[in-house]
Design an enzyme around this catalytic site. Sequence first.
Site, PDB file in Angstrom:
ATOM      1  N   HIS A  98       0.794  -1.232   0.000  1.00  0.00           N
ATOM      2  CA  HIS A  98       0.000   0.000   0.000  1.00  0.00           C
ATOM      3  C   HIS A  98       0.829   1.285   0.000  1.00  0.00           C
ATOM      4  O   HIS A  98       0.278   2.369  -0.097  1.00  0.00           O
ATOM      5  CB  HIS A  98      -0.937   0.025   1.214  1.00  0.00           C
ATOM      6  CG  HIS A  98      -0.212   0.301   2.498  1.00  0.00           C
ATOM      7  ND1 HIS A  98       0.501  -0.657   3.166  1.00  0.00           N
ATOM      8  CD2 HIS A  98      -0.064   1.430   3.222  1.00  0.00           C
ATOM      9  CE1 HIS A  98       1.049  -0.139   4.235  1.00  0.00           C
ATOM     10  NE2 HIS A  98       0.733   1.137   4.301  1.00  0.00           N
TER      11      HIS A  98
HETATM   12  C1  UD1 Z   1      -2.038   5.376   6.087  1.00  0.00           C
HETATM   13  C2  UD1 Z   1      -0.735   5.838   6.746  1.00  0.00           C
HETATM   14  C3  UD1 Z   1       0.328   4.782   6.572  1.00  0.00           C
HETATM   15  C4  UD1 Z   1      -0.153   3.416   7.042  1.00  0.00           C
HETATM   16  C5  UD1 Z   1      -1.459   3.093   6.326  1.00  0.00           C
HETATM   17  C6  UD1 Z   1      -2.031   1.769   6.754  1.00  0.00           C
HETATM   18  C7  UD1 Z   1      -0.222   8.234   6.756  1.00  0.00           C
HETATM   19  C8  UD1 Z   1       0.591   9.279   6.111  1.00  0.00           C
HETATM   20  N1  UD1 Z   1      -0.239   7.042   6.129  1.00  0.00           N
HETATM   21  O1  UD1 Z   1      -1.791   5.272   4.694  1.00  0.00           O
HETATM   22  O2  UD1 Z   1       1.460   5.128   7.326  1.00  0.00           O
HETATM   23  O3  UD1 Z   1       0.825   2.451   6.770  1.00  0.00           O
HETATM   24  O4  UD1 Z   1      -2.394   4.121   6.633  1.00  0.00           O
HETATM   25  O5  UD1 Z   1      -3.213   1.506   6.072  1.00  0.00           O
HETATM   26  O6  UD1 Z   1      -0.820   8.480   7.772  1.00  0.00           O
HETATM   27  N2  UD1 Z   1      -9.379   4.712   2.227  1.00  0.00           N
HETATM   28  C9  UD1 Z   1     -10.552   4.000   2.252  1.00  0.00           C
HETATM   29  N3  UD1 Z   1     -11.049   3.636   3.479  1.00  0.00           N
HETATM   30  C10 UD1 Z   1     -10.436   3.931   4.631  1.00  0.00           C
HETATM   31  C11 UD1 Z   1      -9.256   4.659   4.585  1.00  0.00           C
HETATM   32  C12 UD1 Z   1      -8.722   5.028   3.383  1.00  0.00           C
HETATM   33  O7  UD1 Z   1     -11.134   3.703   1.212  1.00  0.00           O
HETATM   34  O8  UD1 Z   1     -10.959   3.570   5.702  1.00  0.00           O
HETATM   35  C13 UD1 Z   1      -8.812   5.087   0.916  1.00  0.00           C
HETATM   36  C14 UD1 Z   1      -9.056   6.556   0.599  1.00  0.00           C
HETATM   37  O9  UD1 Z   1      -9.352   6.668  -0.750  1.00  0.00           O
HETATM   38  C15 UD1 Z   1      -7.715   7.219   0.862  1.00  0.00           C
HETATM   39  C16 UD1 Z   1      -6.736   6.081   0.570  1.00  0.00           C
HETATM   40  O10 UD1 Z   1      -7.419   4.880   0.936  1.00  0.00           O
HETATM   41  O11 UD1 Z   1      -7.534   8.321   0.059  1.00  0.00           O
HETATM   42  C17 UD1 Z   1      -5.481   6.194   1.386  1.00  0.00           C
HETATM   43  O12 UD1 Z   1      -5.778   6.380   2.761  1.00  0.00           O
HETATM   44  P1  UD1 Z   1      -4.845   7.298   3.700  1.00  0.00           P
HETATM   45  O13 UD1 Z   1      -5.308   7.220   5.106  1.00  0.00           O
HETATM   46  O14 UD1 Z   1      -4.699   8.636   3.093  1.00  0.00           O
HETATM   47  O15 UD1 Z   1      -3.436   6.649   3.587  1.00  0.00           O
HETATM   48  P2  UD1 Z   1      -2.990   5.140   3.644  1.00  0.00           P
HETATM   49  O16 UD1 Z   1      -2.406   4.800   2.341  1.00  0.00           O
HETATM   50  O17 UD1 Z   1      -4.059   4.253   4.214  1.00  0.00           O
END
Ligand code: UD1
Length: 363
Positions: free
Chosen positions: A205
Site C-alpha cells: 500500500h
Molecule cells: C495510512 C498511513 C500509513 C499506514 C497506512 C495503513 C499516513 C501518512 N499514512 O496510509 O502510514 O501504513 O495508513 O493503512 O498516515 N481509504 C478508504 N477507506 C479507509 C481509509 C482510506 O477507502 O478507511 C482510501 C481513501 O481513498 C484514501 C486512501 O485509501 O484516500 C489512502 O488512505 P490514507 O489514510 O490517506 O493513507 P494510507 O495509504 O491508508
Amino acid sequence: MRIISVAGARPNFMKIAPLVAECSRVSGINHLLVHTGQHYDTQMSDVFFRDLSISSPDIDLGVGSASHAVQTARIMMEFEKVCTRELPDLVIVVGDVNSTMAATLVAAKLNIPVAHVEAGLRSFDRGMPEEINRIVTDQLADYLFTTSREADENLKREGVNPEKIHFVGNVMIDTLLKHRGKADGLNVASGLGIDGTDYALMTLHRPSNVDNPAVLQGILTAVQDISTSLPVIFPIHPRTSQRIREFDLDAMVHGSVRLTDPLGYLEFLNLMSGARLVLTDSGGLQEETTILGVPCLTIRQNTERPVTISEGTNELVGTDPVRIREAADRILAGNWKTPRVPEYWDGKAAERIVAILTANVSA
Ligand code: UD1
C-alpha cells in the site's frame, strides 16, 4: 491522572489496544480514547475494535481521507477542541501516521505532555510521509518509548534528551502474543480454497510502490511469477485497489493471486502464521513475521525496523521483479535465516509504559 490516547489509522489500533487495557487496569487513571477517523471503513477500522476487544472510542473526530495538509489540519482543528474541553494531563500517540503527528502538534502547543509509543524509528528516507511524521513527533514528545536500542541511538543523534527515552519493547507484539491462540483456531486459507500452509501472503500500500504505474506493474510481475509456484493471497488495501483499477492492471491480479478485501486482525494473523512466506511493504508485518518465524520479503529499499533484519526473518528486496523472485526461491528451497526474539518483545511493553507514566506524569 487524565490521559487521552489517540488512534486514527489501521496500524494504530493494534498498538493502542494493550495501552487502553493497561490504563483501565491500573487504578488512578481516567482514560479517554480518541479516534481521528483517518481510517473509517469497517474493514480498516471497526473490525479491529471488535477483534481486539477495544471498547468504542469515546470521541470520534470523523476527519476521513484528504490530502496530507487537509487531513492533518482537520485533525488538529478537531483535536484542539477536545484538549481544551477535556484538559488531559497527558496525550499518548502511537506509530507514525498523520493522526500521530497532528495530535502531537496540538498537545505540544497547549503545553500538554505527549508520550510517543514506537519512537525513534528512522528509514532515513524523507520521501516517506511517515518519516516526516516520526521526526516531528519525536522532536515534540516528552516521553519517547522505543522498541529497539537502535531507536534510542537515532533519538540521541537528533539531540533528544536521553532522560526522555525509555526502551520498553513493542506494544504491537503485546497484541500479537495475546491473540495468537485465538487466531490459531481459525482456518482462513481453507475458506479461500487453499489447502494447508502452501501459500504466500502479500500486502502492498505504500505510495512509493502503488502510486507509480511502472513500479506497481513490476511488483505485480514478480507476484504473478511467484504465483506459478504457490498461490498468493492478497488482501488489498483501498489505495492499492484504486490504483490497480486506474492503471488498468486488473488482469495481473487474477488466477493464482487470491484477492480479498482487507481482513480483520485475527483472520490476518491466522493467515500470516501459516504462510510459507510474506511479501509486504508494511512496517508492522516485518515485526510480526519476526516473532512468528515466517520469512518476510520487504518490497522497499529501506526499513525503519533494522532489528527485523539483524535478528528476525526479514530481508529487503526492493521492487525489482528478478530480485524478489530470487529471494522467494531461496525461501521455497528452505534456505532462510532462523530468527531470535528481539530484546523486550515479550508481551509486557504496555505494562512498562504505563508504569513509567504513572510514576512520572503529574496530575
Ligand atoms: C495510512 C498511513 C500509513 C499506514 C497506512 C495503513 C499516513 C501518512 N499514512 O496510509 O502510514 O501504513 O495508513 O493503512 O498516515 N481509504 C478508504 N477507506 C479507509 C481509509 C482510506 O477507502 O478507511 C482510501 C481513501 O481513498 C484514501 C486512501 O485509501 O484516500 C489512502 O488512505 P490514507 O489514510 O490517506 O493513507 P494510507 O495509504 O491508508
